[in-house]
Scaffold this motif. Structure first.
Motif, PDB file in Angstrom:
ATOM      1  N   LEU A 270       3.801  10.722  -9.692  1.00 38.66           N
ATOM      2  CA  LEU A 270       3.409  10.657 -11.004  1.00 38.66           C
ATOM      3  C   LEU A 270       2.399  11.560 -10.868  1.00 38.66           C
ATOM      4  CD1 LEU A 270       3.225   7.211 -11.893  1.00 38.66           C
ATOM      5  CD2 LEU A 270       5.124   8.801 -12.919  1.00 38.66           C
ATOM      6  N   TYR A 271       1.317  11.789 -10.265  1.00 34.31           N
ATOM      7  CA  TYR A 271       0.328  12.435 -10.582  1.00 34.31           C
ATOM      8  C   TYR A 271       0.057  13.622  -9.602  1.00 34.31           C
ATOM      9  CZ  TYR A 271      -1.436   8.414 -13.077  1.00 34.31           C
ATOM     10  OH  TYR A 271      -1.568   7.469 -13.862  1.00 34.31           O
ATOM     11  N   GLY A 272       0.816  13.835  -8.541  1.00 34.70           N
ATOM     12  CA  GLY A 272       0.936  14.981  -7.510  1.00 34.70           C
ATOM     13  C   GLY A 272      -0.210  14.491  -6.292  1.00 34.70           C
ATOM     14  N   ASP A 273      -0.992  15.502  -6.003  1.00 37.30           N
ATOM     15  CA  ASP A 273      -1.981  15.256  -5.252  1.00 37.30           C
ATOM     16  C   ASP A 273      -3.032  14.078  -5.534  1.00 37.30           C
ATOM     17  OD1 ASP A 273      -0.779  17.339  -3.975  1.00 37.30           O
ATOM     18  OD2 ASP A 273      -2.541  18.965  -4.504  1.00 37.30           O
ATOM     19  N   VAL A 274      -3.301  12.944  -4.669  1.00 42.92           N
ATOM     20  CA  VAL A 274      -3.985  11.963  -5.232  1.00 42.92           C
ATOM     21  C   VAL A 274      -4.757  11.395  -4.049  1.00 42.92           C
ATOM     22  CG1 VAL A 274      -2.535  11.004  -7.174  1.00 42.92           C
ATOM     23  CG2 VAL A 274      -2.085  10.175  -4.799  1.00 42.92           C
TER      24      VAL A 274
ATOM     25  N   ARG B  24       0.857  -1.230   0.000  1.00 39.31           N
ATOM     26  CA  ARG B  24       0.160  -0.077  -0.218  1.00 39.31           C
ATOM     27  C   ARG B  24       0.867   1.332  -0.057  1.00 39.31           C
ATOM     28  NH1 ARG B  24      -4.487   0.600   4.675  1.00 39.31           N
ATOM     29  NH2 ARG B  24      -2.875   1.444   5.891  1.00 39.31           N
ATOM     30  N   ALA B  25       1.937   1.308   0.645  1.00 42.56           N
ATOM     31  CA  ALA B  25       2.851   2.371   0.847  1.00 42.56           C
ATOM     32  C   ALA B  25       3.590   2.553  -0.660  1.00 42.56           C
ATOM     33  CB  ALA B  25       3.827   2.205   1.789  1.00 42.56           C
ATOM     34  N   VAL B  26       3.979   1.635  -1.071  1.00 37.62           N
ATOM     35  CA  VAL B  26       4.784   1.868  -2.354  1.00 37.62           C
ATOM     36  C   VAL B  26       3.950   2.568  -3.555  1.00 37.62           C
ATOM     37  CG1 VAL B  26       5.068  -0.383  -3.154  1.00 37.62           C
ATOM     38  CG2 VAL B  26       6.975   0.967  -3.542  1.00 37.62           C
ATOM     39  N   LEU B  27       2.626   1.954  -3.528  1.00 38.10           N
ATOM     40  CA  LEU B  27       1.756   2.196  -4.628  1.00 38.10           C
ATOM     41  C   LEU B  27       1.309   3.781  -4.456  1.00 38.10           C
ATOM     42  CD1 LEU B  27      -0.269  -0.923  -4.707  1.00 38.10           C
ATOM     43  CD2 LEU B  27       1.037  -0.035  -6.510  1.00 38.10           C
ATOM     44  N   HIS B  28       1.132   4.003  -3.259  1.00 37.78           N
ATOM     45  CA  HIS B  28       0.726   5.585  -2.840  1.00 37.78           C
ATOM     46  C   HIS B  28       1.877   6.288  -3.138  1.00 37.78           C
ATOM     47  CE1 HIS B  28      -2.863   4.153  -0.495  1.00 37.78           C
ATOM     48  NE2 HIS B  28      -3.389   5.306  -1.224  1.00 37.78           N
ATOM     49  N   PHE B  29       3.059   6.039  -2.857  1.00 38.42           N
ATOM     50  CA  PHE B  29       4.204   6.805  -3.104  1.00 38.42           C
ATOM     51  C   PHE B  29       4.385   6.991  -4.638  1.00 38.42           C
ATOM     52  CE2 PHE B  29       8.855   6.726  -4.088  1.00 38.42           C
ATOM     53  CZ  PHE B  29       9.146   7.886  -3.976  1.00 38.42           C
ATOM     54  N   TYR B  30       4.418   6.176  -5.526  1.00 38.23           N
ATOM     55  CA  TYR B  30       4.494   6.317  -6.914  1.00 38.23           C
ATOM     56  C   TYR B  30       3.441   7.025  -7.530  1.00 38.23           C
ATOM     57  CZ  TYR B  30       9.027   4.087  -7.018  1.00 38.23           C
ATOM     58  OH  TYR B  30      10.244   3.935  -6.777  1.00 38.23           O
ATOM     59  N   LEU B  31       2.222   6.843  -6.848  1.00 37.03           N
ATOM     60  CA  LEU B  31       1.127   7.755  -7.615  1.00 37.03           C
ATOM     61  C   LEU B  31       1.338   9.228  -7.219  1.00 37.03           C
ATOM     62  CD1 LEU B  31      -1.925   5.519  -6.296  1.00 37.03           C
ATOM     63  CD2 LEU B  31      -1.707   6.244  -8.684  1.00 37.03           C
ATOM     64  N   SER B  32       1.914   9.453  -5.967  1.00 30.29           N
ATOM     65  CA  SER B  32       1.919  10.978  -5.865  1.00 30.29           C
ATOM     66  C   SER B  32       3.291  11.594  -6.517  1.00 30.29           C
ATOM     67  CB  SER B  32       2.365  11.020  -4.329  1.00 30.29           C
ATOM     68  OG  SER B  32       3.717  10.613  -3.816  1.00 30.29           O
TER      69      SER B  32
ATOM     70  N   ALA C 281       2.265   7.217   3.732  1.00 30.29           N
ATOM     71  CA  ALA C 281       2.778   5.931   3.159  1.00 30.29           C
ATOM     72  C   ALA C 281       4.226   5.761   4.236  1.00 30.29           C
ATOM     73  CB  ALA C 281       3.482   6.277   1.981  1.00 30.29           C
ATOM     74  N   LEU C 282       4.778   6.746   4.695  1.00 23.82           N
ATOM     75  CA  LEU C 282       6.062   6.459   5.916  1.00 23.82           C
ATOM     76  C   LEU C 282       5.421   5.822   7.124  1.00 23.82           C
ATOM     77  CD1 LEU C 282       8.050   9.600   5.317  1.00 23.82           C
ATOM     78  CD2 LEU C 282       8.657   7.322   4.899  1.00 23.82           C
TER      79      LEU C 282
ATOM     80  N   GLU D 210      -2.954  16.057  -0.307  1.00 23.95           N
ATOM     81  CA  GLU D 210      -1.649  16.605  -0.807  1.00 23.95           C
ATOM     82  C   GLU D 210      -0.703  15.759  -0.943  1.00 23.95           C
ATOM     83  OE1 GLU D 210       1.444  19.914   0.892  1.00 23.95           O
ATOM     84  OE2 GLU D 210      -0.632  19.998   1.448  1.00 23.95           O
ATOM     85  N   ALA D 211       0.139  15.890  -2.112  1.00 22.24           N
ATOM     86  CA  ALA D 211       1.245  14.838  -2.118  1.00 22.24           C
ATOM     87  C   ALA D 211       2.071  14.492  -1.062  1.00 22.24           C
ATOM     88  CB  ALA D 211       2.090  14.966  -3.452  1.00 22.24           C
ATOM     89  N   THR D 212       2.515  15.572  -0.407  1.00 22.93           N
ATOM     90  CA  THR D 212       3.504  15.498   0.850  1.00 22.93           C
ATOM     91  C   THR D 212       2.697  14.645   1.889  1.00 22.93           C
ATOM     92  OG1 THR D 212       2.866  17.573   1.435  1.00 22.93           O
ATOM     93  CG2 THR D 212       4.765  17.250   0.090  1.00 22.93           C
ATOM     94  N   ILE D 213       1.575  14.710   2.051  1.00 21.26           N
ATOM     95  CA  ILE D 213       0.826  14.102   2.991  1.00 21.26           C
ATOM     96  C   ILE D 213       0.686  12.694   2.806  1.00 21.26           C
ATOM     97  CG2 ILE D 213      -1.365  13.905   4.478  1.00 21.26           C
ATOM     98  CD1 ILE D 213      -1.557  17.052   4.065  1.00 21.26           C
ATOM     99  N   VAL D 214       0.479  12.286   1.598  1.00 19.98           N
ATOM    100  CA  VAL D 214       0.502  10.930   1.016  1.00 19.98           C
ATOM    101  C   VAL D 214       1.602  10.325   1.249  1.00 19.98           C
ATOM    102  CG1 VAL D 214       0.080   9.464  -0.974  1.00 19.98           C
ATOM    103  CG2 VAL D 214      -1.436  11.684  -0.977  1.00 19.98           C
TER     104      VAL D 214
END
Length: 440
Positions: free
Chosen positions: A141-145, A131-139, A171-172, A163-167
């Motif tokens: 590529l697409y920014g806020d997701v 779940r973490a790695v998928l959310h990381f790469y979505l953010s 993930a962390l 917001e991407a930084t919060i995503v």
């Protein structure tokens, strides 16, 4: 959906529908629960972001030049001319959120499953890593997701963006929980399922993007210090073999005799290249004596070059190479960068030189943070070309993406740092709006 269970490290297909994935029956026995998790890995390996980054994002950045059909959807990656209806833009989004749903369904099912604690911890930890790695790469590529941690269909179909930084912070958090749950011992000798070291390494990778230098330093150091699991190798020709002790995480192939997609797509024997070749900018950036230039790159007709990290093209009686998601050199360079940002220049230079010496390059002397950072980014380019889109993401996180790509990509626009959100998703769920700048 098809899931897989492991028996003597061979994959055996077990059909399991999406509706079955959330049923109590799946989590009444360990074999079916584990099958659900391995099905998730099969999907991640075969479809979506993690299976494609090495190719599309190398085209999107400056690792690869394109020689294929101008009518291909790949041309739009190379030209940086993506539109919100591009099939890969939608495909990555759909597959990633489908895989996130699978991870969430496993986590939910495990909450009340009658399993031993160690077994439950293992599956929970691995699902959190996914779940973490998928959310990381979505953010990236697409920014806020949207950040999705539930299987509630109605909630997920109307959710807005985070917001991407919060995503990435969330993930962390997932990874820090996975670190607590997972053991150092791998479930398979082929390192195709994450352990504590993988969770720590991904934590370091994301912390670097977040500029959390202390966390990046701590996580990378824990991996590098665990020499019982990971051993540095000086021979470049062994790094991408499936038995390499420098590998942290790699995909089990679709068949026991199937080698990597990377080799099949990136390799060629005739000129001009039928599809892609390494860019002249990349080739010319290497020092003449860099062993990676001779051992990880192959020349065709004295004019074109392709990656030669994975050397086995096509099937064999038994696959010799698996596609690598993470490997040890990255941890040395993450730690080096974090140490540089924290003013620990001598230690930073030592880690950088570990990687450089393997390529038979001169050692770098720690003089200033700025100079050392420049060496590190260049070293990452030469170490990780055509791997996981690393070069493009490095340019983004260091703020160099426009300055570098506008000089080598005729179609580059600053808005291209993000991909467009899929148009079909915005039509279904207006809460995902607005569209990313430049794609309205």
């Amino acid at each position: 959906m098809t899931v897989f269970i492991t028996a003597c490290e061979e994959l055996v297909e077990v059909p399991l529908t999406n509706s079955q994935l959330t049923s109590e029956a799946v989590f009444s026995e360990e074999t079916t629960a584990e099958a659900a998790l391995l099905g998730l890995y099969a999907d991640m390996r075969s479809t979506g972001i993690l299976s494609d980054l090495f190719y599309e994002m190398s085209l999107y950045g400056d690792d690869l030049d394109y020689y294929g059909s101008s009518a291909s959807s790949e041309q739009q990656f190379y030209d940086n001319s993506l539109i919100p209806t591009h099939p890969t833009v939608k495909g990555w989004w759909d597959s990633s959120y489908s895989q996130i749903y699978q991870a969430n369904a496993i986590l939910k099912g495990l909450e009340t499953a009658p399993f031993e604690t160690s077994f439950k911890n293992q599956l929970q930890g691995e699902s959190l890593v996914a779940r973490a790695v998928l959310h990381f790469y979505l953010s990236m590529l697409y920014g806020d997701v949207p950040y999705i941690n539930t299987t509630d269909y109605q909630e997920n179909t109307s959710i807005g963006k985070t917001e991407a930084t919060i995503v990435r912070s969330q993930a962390l958090t997932d990874l820090q929980r996975a670190i607590e749950l997972l053991p150092w011992e791998y479930k398979t000798t082929t390192r195709t399922r994450p352990n504590k070291g993988v969770a720590l390494a991904l934590c370091a990778r994301i912390a670097l993007v977040q500029k959390e230098w202390e966390l990046a330093l701590a996580c990378s150091s824990k991996v590098l210090d665990h020499t019982e699991s990971y051993t540095w190798q000086e021979d470049l020709n062994t790094i991408f073999l499936k038995e390499s002790p420098t590998t942290l995480w790699q995909w089990f192939p679709s068949g026991s005799n199937v080698n990597t997609t990377e080799a099949s797509i990136l390799s060629f024997e005739t000129a001009p290249p039928p599809r892609v070749a390494l860019s002249s900018e990349l080739i010319n950036s290497f020092d003449d004596g860099d062993l990676r230039l001779s051992q990880w790159i192959k020349t065709v007709a004295d004019a074109y070059y392709h990656p030669y990290k994975y050397k086995a093209v096509g099937n064999e009686p038994e696959a010799s190479e698996y596609s690598i998601v993470m490997r040890l050199a990255e941890l040395y360079l993450i730690r080096s960068e974090a140490q540089t940002q924290l003013g620990q220049l001598t230690s930073a230079a030592a880690d950088l030189n570990t990687v450089r010496k393997r390529a038979e390059l001169e050692e770098v002397t720690a003089t200033s943070s700025a100079e050392l950072l420049e060496f590190i980014i260049q070293e990452r380019r030469h170490e990780f070309f055509s791997e996981m889109g690393t070069r493009f993401f490095d340019l983004k996180r260091t703020g160099q993406v426009n300055a570098v790509l506008e000089t080598v990509k005729s179609g580059w626009d600053p808005n291209d740092a993000l991909l467009p959100l899929p148009e079909s998703e915005l039509l279904i769920n207006p809460n995902l709006g607005p569209q990313n700048p430049g794609y309205e």
